[in-house]
Design a protein around this motif. Structure first.
Motif, short mmCIF file in Angstrom:
data_model
loop_
_atom_site.label_atom_id
_atom_site.label_comp_id
_atom_site.label_asym_id
_atom_site.label_seq_id
_atom_site.Cartn_x
_atom_site.Cartn_y
_atom_site.Cartn_z
N PRO A 1 5.26 -17.47 3.45
CA PRO A 1 6.73 -17.42 3.45
C PRO A 1 7.28 -16.01 3.41
CG PRO A 1 5.91 -18.10 1.30
CD PRO A 1 4.72 -18.12 2.23
N ALA A 2 6.50 -15.06 2.93
CA ALA A 2 6.97 -13.68 2.87
C ALA A 2 7.11 -13.05 4.25
CB ALA A 2 6.01 -12.84 2.02
N PHE A 3 6.47 -13.66 5.27
CA PHE A 3 6.54 -13.11 6.62
C PHE A 3 7.61 -13.77 7.48
CE2 PHE A 3 1.79 -11.98 6.18
CZ PHE A 3 2.11 -10.75 5.63
N VAL A 4 8.13 -14.93 7.08
CA VAL A 4 9.14 -15.61 7.87
C VAL A 4 10.47 -14.87 7.72
CG1 VAL A 4 10.35 -17.77 8.33
CG2 VAL A 4 7.98 -17.81 7.52
N ALA A 5 11.00 -14.36 8.84
CA ALA A 5 12.24 -13.57 8.81
C ALA A 5 12.13 -12.36 7.90
CB ALA A 5 13.43 -14.44 8.41
N SER A 6 10.93 -11.87 7.72
CA SER A 6 10.65 -10.74 6.82
C SER A 6 11.02 -11.03 5.38
CB SER A 6 11.36 -9.46 7.30
OG SER A 6 10.92 -9.10 8.59
N GLY A 7 10.99 -12.30 5.00
CA GLY A 7 11.12 -12.71 3.61
C GLY A 7 12.31 -12.18 2.84
N PRO A 8 13.55 -12.45 3.27
CA PRO A 8 14.69 -11.92 2.51
C PRO A 8 14.79 -12.45 1.08
CG PRO A 8 15.42 -13.49 4.18
CD PRO A 8 13.98 -13.20 4.46
N THR A 9 14.19 -13.62 0.82
CA THR A 9 14.26 -14.18 -0.53
C THR A 9 12.89 -14.31 -1.19
OG1 THR A 9 14.18 -16.43 0.39
CG2 THR A 9 16.36 -15.48 -0.01
N ILE A 10 11.87 -13.73 -0.59
CA ILE A 10 10.51 -13.84 -1.13
C ILE A 10 10.05 -12.47 -1.63
CG2 ILE A 10 8.14 -14.53 -0.69
CD1 ILE A 10 10.18 -16.82 -0.46
N PRO A 11 9.69 -12.34 -2.91
CA PRO A 11 9.23 -11.04 -3.42
C PRO A 11 8.10 -10.47 -2.58
CG PRO A 11 9.49 -12.61 -5.20
CD PRO A 11 9.68 -13.39 -3.93
N ASP A 12 8.16 -9.17 -2.39
CA ASP A 12 7.21 -8.52 -1.49
C ASP A 12 6.12 -7.78 -2.26
OD1 ASP A 12 6.39 -7.71 1.18
OD2 ASP A 12 6.94 -5.70 0.54
N THR A 13 4.89 -7.88 -1.78
CA THR A 13 3.78 -7.18 -2.44
C THR A 13 3.22 -6.04 -1.60
OG1 THR A 13 2.22 -8.81 -1.52
CG2 THR A 13 3.10 -9.25 -3.73
N SER A 14 3.73 -5.84 -0.38
CA SER A 14 3.26 -4.72 0.42
C SER A 14 3.98 -3.45 -0.02
CB SER A 14 3.50 -4.98 1.91
OG SER A 14 4.88 -5.07 2.20
N THR A 15 3.51 -2.33 0.48
CA THR A 15 4.04 -1.03 0.06
C THR A 15 4.49 -0.22 1.27
OG1 THR A 15 1.92 0.12 0.25
CG2 THR A 15 2.38 -1.02 -1.85
N PRO A 16 5.31 0.82 1.05
CA PRO A 16 5.65 1.71 2.16
C PRO A 16 4.41 2.33 2.79
CG PRO A 16 7.15 2.06 0.33
CD PRO A 16 6.07 1.14 -0.17
N ALA A 17 3.38 2.59 1.99
CA ALA A 17 2.14 3.14 2.54
C ALA A 17 1.51 2.15 3.53
CB ALA A 17 1.16 3.47 1.42
N ASP A 18 1.60 0.85 3.21
CA ASP A 18 1.10 -0.17 4.15
C ASP A 18 1.88 -0.10 5.46
OD1 ASP A 18 -0.69 -1.17 2.23
OD2 ASP A 18 0.81 -2.58 1.44
N ALA A 19 3.19 0.06 5.35
CA ALA A 19 4.02 0.14 6.55
C ALA A 19 3.66 1.36 7.39
CB ALA A 19 5.49 0.18 6.16
N LEU A 20 3.47 2.50 6.74
CA LEU A 20 3.10 3.72 7.48
C LEU A 20 1.73 3.56 8.15
CD1 LEU A 20 4.35 6.46 5.01
CD2 LEU A 20 5.07 6.18 7.40
N ALA A 21 0.81 2.89 7.47
CA ALA A 21 -0.51 2.68 8.07
C ALA A 21 -0.40 1.84 9.33
CB ALA A 21 -1.43 2.01 7.04
N ILE A 22 0.48 0.85 9.33
CA ILE A 22 0.67 0.01 10.51
C ILE A 22 1.31 0.82 11.64
CG2 ILE A 22 2.03 -1.94 11.39
CD1 ILE A 22 1.55 -3.23 8.57
#
Length: 422
Positions: free
Chosen positions: A191-212
């Motif tokens: 559920p955290a990935f559907v529509a980028s999870g506006p209502t689901i707490p996120d466990t990824s980090t900005p470092a994860d985003a930069l790695a992608i």
């Protein structure tokens, strides 16, 4: 022998869509009425249909707004339906995001926020953080769409360049009770990935985003990269007390819809097998893989015995290469690659379509293909290999008369691929 293969395949698509009908799914997951207010928020390709269904089922007072894509919408009387652009965000989306955040301000523990979330919500809810602009978010979105990254990876990046995604909408609603009803369009139904999870707490980090970003060679504006390197990019802690009074339900998914399509095939006298509901990868490569299975079955009666319909779901990707691209989406590109590989092999008929009714930016959900498709494209003056190289599958299928155009369906549980072999 199936007298009308396209009618048969269409009936499977219709069964899959019916299994994801928002009305039945929401009816089974209605939350307990609150002592205070009921606020409805939401976003996605199925947003207006979900809102209309909830309105018809809720006999108490309610208010709120959901965000759907520009185009036909379901009529609502108590919930406002805002509209914005997909797949590239627009100014209307900025205003819509601001309105959803406004709606959840100043609530109490006695209030209920009912979030209706479906695929497509990422683009519909642009909300760049301080220091970034809509142009920056559009640039991020375009880079993601062209990167070939899977949807899960795309949404990790999106969640760290937003004031509303990555659980931030639910965080803003605290201390109200938040119940999210989610129609999943992502492989694995996280559920955290559907529509980028506006209502689901996120466990990824900005470092994860930069790695992608680095892994897929995305060219992002320098301001976005600076943001991702800053503390501001971090989402609220998933264990923050603000999330204590929240729950979610995935009410429809690709798995359920594939099972419904398989049951429909069997009811019509054809055995059905499901390869997977979570296939990812480059659309043209997945197309060739499916074609290999179809040909092996057609020519050697293995790995499956004829007659049979082979089903799969998930979300492929299209990596834009070369000097540009034409018209089409991932289902059309998948099927054009498939059609090239089954050219001249009798007894194979296929449909690939997005269950929301729209594949890419055109008005088709996908297309049909059989052993004669490539020949008919060439007879109409289209070079299918050239169209595939230019990511212009829509034009190729338009030339051969094989586009599948059911119109918007009001739901979205990802792609349906069906190969009938007899």
């Amino acid at each position: 022998m199936i007298a009308e293969p396209r009618a048969f395949l269409t009936s499977l698509f219709e069964a899959a869509v019916e299994a994801a009908d928002p009305l039945a799914a929401i009816r089974a997951h209605l939350p307990e009425k609150p002592k205070g207010r009921t606020i409805v928020v939401g976003a996605g390709k199925a947003a207006s249909q979900m809102a209309a269904a909830f309105e018809s089922l809720w006999d108490g007072p309610l208010e709120g707004a959901v965000v759907a894509r520009h185009g036909p919408i379901a009529a609502c009387t108590r919930i406002r339906v805002l509209q914005s652009a997909h797949p590239v965000p627009d100014e209307a989306g900025l205003a819509a995001s601001a309105e959803l955040l406004r709606l959840v301000e100043g609530l109490t523990p006695d209030d209920l926020v009912l979030a209706l979330i479906s695929g497509g919500g990422s683009a519909l809810l642009p909300a760049p953080p301080q220091g970034l602009t809509l142009a920056d978010e559009i640039a991020v979105n375009k880079a993601l769409l062209a990167s070939g990254a899977p949807i899960s990876a795309m949404n990790v990046v999106r969640k760290h360049v937003s004031r509303i995604k990555g659980g931030r909408l639910a965080f803003a609603a605290a201390p109200a009770r938040v119940v999210s009803l989610i129609v999943s369009d992502v492989p694995g139904d996280n559920p955290a990935f559907v529509a980028s999870g506006p209502t689901i707490p996120d466990t990824s980090t900005p470092a994860d985003a930069l790695a992608i970003v680095n892994r897929y060679g995305m060219a992002l504006p320098e301001a976005v990269l600076r943001h991702l390197r800053s503390e501001q990019a971090a989402a609220p802690d998933a264990h923050h007390p603000a999330y204590a009074n929240q729950q979610y339900h995935v009410i429809a998914s690709a798995s359920v819809s594939l099972e419904a399509a398989a049951a429909k095939a069997r009811a019509l006298g054809v055995e059905a097998v499901i390869l997977s509901d979570a296939i990812e990868g480059e659309a043209r490569d997945i197309g060739r893989m499916h074609a290999a299975i179809a040909k092996e079955t057609a020519l050697r009666n293995r790995p499956f015995s004829k007659p049979v319909v082979i089903l799969s779901g998930g979300e492929t990707t299209v990596t834009i290469s070369g000097d540009g691209y034409g018209k089409g989406g991932r289902n059309s590109e998948f099927l054009l690659s498939f059609a090239l590989d089954i050219d001249g092999v009798d007894g194979i008929h296929a449909l690939a379509a997005d269950t929301d009714g729209i594949d890419g930016s055109e008005d088709n959900a996908g297309a049909f293909a059989d052993s004669s498709t490539v020949r008919r494209m060439r007879a109409a003056g289209a070079d299918p290999r050239n169209h595939l190289a230019r990511h212009d599958a829509w034009s190729a299928f338009n030339a051969s008369g094989d586009l599948f155009v059911p119109g918007p369906t009001g739901t979205n549980v990802n792609d349906l691929r069906a190969m009938l072999i007899f």
